[in-house]
Design a protein around this motif. Structure first.
Motif, PDB file in Angstrom:
ATOM      1  N   THR A  88     -57.998 -10.954  23.120  1.00 33.40           N
ATOM      2  CA  THR A  88     -56.634 -11.597  22.347  1.00 33.40           C
ATOM      3  C   THR A  88     -56.413 -12.706  23.544  1.00 33.40           C
ATOM      4  OG1 THR A  88     -55.302  -9.885  23.003  1.00 33.40           O
ATOM      5  CG2 THR A  88     -56.308  -9.619  21.026  1.00 33.40           C
ATOM      6  N   GLN A 139     -60.250 -12.252  14.649  1.00 29.59           N
ATOM      7  CA  GLN A 139     -59.955 -12.948  16.061  1.00 29.59           C
ATOM      8  C   GLN A 139     -61.083 -14.014  16.349  1.00 29.59           C
ATOM      9  OE1 GLN A 139     -57.285 -11.814  17.999  1.00 29.59           O
ATOM     10  NE2 GLN A 139     -57.796 -13.501  19.232  1.00 29.59           N
ATOM     11  N   SER A 182     -60.598 -18.243  17.605  1.00 35.29           N
ATOM     12  CA  SER A 182     -61.057 -18.595  18.796  1.00 35.29           C
ATOM     13  C   SER A 182     -61.299 -20.221  18.974  1.00 35.29           C
ATOM     14  CB  SER A 182     -62.372 -18.173  19.283  1.00 35.29           C
ATOM     15  OG  SER A 182     -63.363 -18.337  18.481  1.00 35.29           O
ATOM     16  N   LEU A 215     -57.664  -5.392  20.985  1.00 35.15           N
ATOM     17  CA  LEU A 215     -56.808  -6.488  20.389  1.00 35.15           C
ATOM     18  C   LEU A 215     -55.511  -6.755  20.645  1.00 35.15           C
ATOM     19  CD1 LEU A 215     -58.422  -6.062  16.719  1.00 35.15           C
ATOM     20  CD2 LEU A 215     -59.144  -7.620  18.388  1.00 35.15           C
TER      21      LEU A 215
END
Length: 318
Positions: free
Chosen positions: A176, A213, A217, A317
């Motif tokens: 994260t 996630q 990015s 996460l």
């Protein structure tokens, strides 16, 4: 009430063991279940299924001959060559898991409903079998990654988050704020490279939480590597192209960690072999009501053949 006489939804059976005249045909039903099942299985997409045709029931074994390791020596004129004796070393795949389903179709539903219960029930049973099969096989795959040096399990199942670029230690790999998910995938690819695992046939399996996630990015990743939802939903494939050399798969059956961390897996098709079959489907008359009992038995086995061709990771996460 008279017995059902409609054959609109169900094929008739002429078998001597059936009391009704409008039961399922077990042979057709078995094919329907297996067809639905094969269309929806992530595990089949990422494992070697060459031996499925060699099993017939629970407890069967498949003998897999291991590839021999040949020694190469430098040769000089007039010298002798050390010979390698070939052996028939075997790995045994055991069909040691059985899952079953059973449901009843009432005669009233058969005669009065416009729904094709044969198709509907076959689809539902197949989905349940897929879910159990995927869960069991994926657990075997995660547990089978090599732990010898270099360790193919990155991070640990702990609450502490690892810092940037750190893939081992006492916590999960933090994707994260510390480590980019793509960098983690690159490290997993490197470990496979160093184990001489072929690039063709590599896959990556993760839960929706990881893909969320991953999509955050960078916007270019979404534009280039993902295909706007046009992946094969039937087997969990989420990308039309490769990412860091992997075919990308999504599954809700990835084994859960004991903490809030999640687990991801990379590997090669040759790493794990599975063998499975629908052993039997049958229809019997329910002795306590007016309906048909439909039941079936599915068996499978999974074996890790190449632990070095698997890499798992514990991901944090938060």
């Amino acid at each position: 009430m008279t017995a059902n006489t409609s054959d609109q939804n169900f094929a008739k059976s002429s078998g001597s063991n059936f009391h009704g005249t409008n039961n399922f045909l077990p042979e057709i039903y078995s094919k329907k279940v297996l067809n639905f099942f094969r269309k929806a299985s992530v595990a089949e997409a990422v494992t070697n299924t060459d031996y499925s045709g060699e099993i017939a029931g629970f407890g069967d074994t498949v003998k897999i001959i291991n590839e021999p390791t040949i020694t190469v020596d430098q040769y000089e004129r007039g010298g002798t060559i050390t010979q390698t004796a070939l052996t028939d070393a075997e790995t045994t795949l055991i069909v040691d898991t059985a899952n079953a389903f059973k449901f009843i179709v009432d005669d009233i539903e058969t005669s009065m409903s416009h729904v094709n219960f044969k198709e509907l029930a076959a689809s539902s049973a197949a989905y349940a079998l897929k879910d159990a099969f995927d869960t069991g096989v994926l657990k075997t795959m995660f547990d089978g990654a090599s732990t010898s040096s270099p360790d193919h399990t990155l991070g640990t199942d702990a609450d502490d988050n690892l810092g940037a670029g750190v893939f081992d230690g006492t916590g999960g790999v933090d994707i994260t704020s510390a480590t980019d998910p793509l960098d983690l995938m690159a490290r997993m690819a490197r470990l496979l490279d160093e184990a001489n695992v072929p690039e063709e046939g590599r896959y990556f399996v993760a839960s929706p939480a990881f893909y969320e996630q991953l999509s955050q990015s960078g916007s270019k990743l979404m534009n280039v590597d993902f295909n706007a939802g046009q992946g094969s939903i039937r087997n969990g494939l989420v990308s039309s192209g490769k990412l860091r050399g992997f075919d990308m798969y999504k599954s809700n059956n990835v084994p859960a960690a004991t903490t809030d961390n999640i687990r991801i897996l990379a590997g090669h098709m040759s790493a794990v072999s599975t063998a499975q079959t629908i052993v039997n489907t049958e229809v019997i008359r329910d002795p306590s009501s007016f309906g048909d009992i439909c039941r079936g038995l599915h068996v499978y086995g999974a074996k890790v053949l190449r632990p070095e061709a698997l890499v798992s990771a514990q991901v944090a996460l938060d």
